[in-house]
Scaffold this motif. Structure first.
Motif, mmCIF file in Angstrom:
data_model
loop_
_atom_site.group_PDB
_atom_site.id
_atom_site.type_symbol
_atom_site.label_atom_id
_atom_site.label_comp_id
_atom_site.label_asym_id
_atom_site.label_seq_id
_atom_site.Cartn_x
_atom_site.Cartn_y
_atom_site.Cartn_z
ATOM 1 N N THR A 1 36.079 11.363 44.528
ATOM 2 C CA THR A 1 36.880 10.665 43.516
ATOM 3 C C THR A 1 36.626 9.173 43.545
ATOM 4 O OG1 THR A 1 38.605 12.346 43.726
ATOM 5 C CG2 THR A 1 39.211 10.283 42.644
ATOM 6 N N HIS A 2 36.622 8.569 44.748
ATOM 7 C CA HIS A 2 36.357 7.130 44.855
ATOM 8 C C HIS A 2 34.957 6.791 44.354
ATOM 9 C CE1 HIS A 2 39.607 6.766 48.230
ATOM 10 N NE2 HIS A 2 40.134 6.915 47.017
ATOM 11 N N ARG B 1 38.432 13.116 48.315
ATOM 12 C CA ARG B 1 38.755 11.701 48.112
ATOM 13 C C ARG B 1 37.495 10.857 48.003
ATOM 14 N NH1 ARG B 1 43.807 10.854 52.405
ATOM 15 N NH2 ARG B 1 45.363 11.994 51.152
ATOM 16 N N ARG B 2 36.495 11.159 48.830
ATOM 17 C CA ARG B 2 35.239 10.396 48.751
ATOM 18 C C ARG B 2 34.573 10.594 47.396
ATOM 19 N NH1 ARG B 2 34.525 11.896 54.328
ATOM 20 N NH2 ARG B 2 33.244 13.674 53.695
#
Length: 258
Positions: free
Chosen positions: A87-88, A84-85
């Motif tokens: 992707t963000h 997630r990190r």
């Protein structure tokens, strides 16, 4: 007392090298076949055992949940956070790049460094509609009969006006004055008429290639034709274009049928 010895069997002679090699190859093949049969029998026994235990179906191994979990291991919570990190971070980088590019373009446009293409201004046209002294209407081709024309030779070529007068008379025109005059033009000639003679001027442009139209203030429908240095000959009578059209005030291009 010893028993009499029977006939002695002589030992088997050794095989020739080539035959010995063939015998060894046959033995190796027999061993290989025996090994295949053994493995096949073991595999058959294993499948029968698995079918009995519900681990195989029609000779095919049934994959259970434990085996699937071993292959498709679920990501841990830490791995999910890392993904997630990433992707963000990628999304924020793309958005930041777009904002920087937009601000840079806006600054370049504001300072005048970057100019967007604009439509080019309309260039002055040389068509008949752009000249207030040139008729813009379409004209029907009028009959030669009834057109009165004066013919003038502006060159040093003798007999130019007379030769054209003879040809126009044969086509039905009313020829009045034939003579010499001067006029300034770069065209093959000039046809001059007043408002009433514009259709007659259009007719003569179709018969005499290269004539440039000029308007004067005469009140009748007569037409003057001035032959210049570029004049060659009238278009043959059977080649004249009699369809409607416009008068040409600028120097016309070469006309077919010369």
């Amino acid at each position: 007392m010893t028993e009499p010895e029977g006939p002695r069997i002589p030992p088997k002679p050794p095989l020739p090298p080539r035959e010995l090699q063939r015998e060894r190859a046959r033995q190796a093949r027999r061993q290989e076949l025996e090994e295949k049969r053994r493995l096949k029998a073991e595999e058959r026994s294993r499948l029968e055992r698995e079918e009995a235990e519900g681990l195989a179906y029609h000779g095919h191994h049934v994959v259970d949940r434990e085996e699937l979990d071993a292959v498709f291991e679920e990501p841990t919570a830490e791995q999910v956070k890392v993904r997630r990190r990433w992707t963000h971070g990628i999304i924020l980088s793309l958005l930041g790049g777009i904002v920087v590019i937009a601000l840079t373009l806006a600054f370049l446009v504001w300072t005048g460094v970057l100019r967007f293409p604009q439509a080019a201004p309309a260039s002055p046209t040389t068509s008949a509609a752009a000249d207030p002294n040139c008729p813009a209407d379409n004209f029907d081709y009028p009959a030669n009969i009834g057109i009165t024309v004066n013919i003038y030779n502006t060159t040093t070529r003798a007999g130019l006006a007379g030769g054209l007068a003879t040809e126009l008379k044969a086509r039905g025109y009313q020829v009045n004055t034939v003579g010499d005059k001067t006029i300034s033009t770069t065209s093959a000639g000039v046809v001059v008429s007043g408002l009433m003679g514009e259709s007659a001027a259009f007719n003569l442009q179709r018969n005499i290639p290269g004539l440039e139209f000029r308007r004067d203030d005469r009140a009748d429908a007569s037409v003057d034709v001035y032959l210049a240095a570029g004049y060659q000959a009238p278009i043959p009578a059977d080649k004249v274009d009699s369809t409607p059209g416009k008068i040409s005030c600028a120097k016309p291009s070469a006309t077919s049928g010369n």
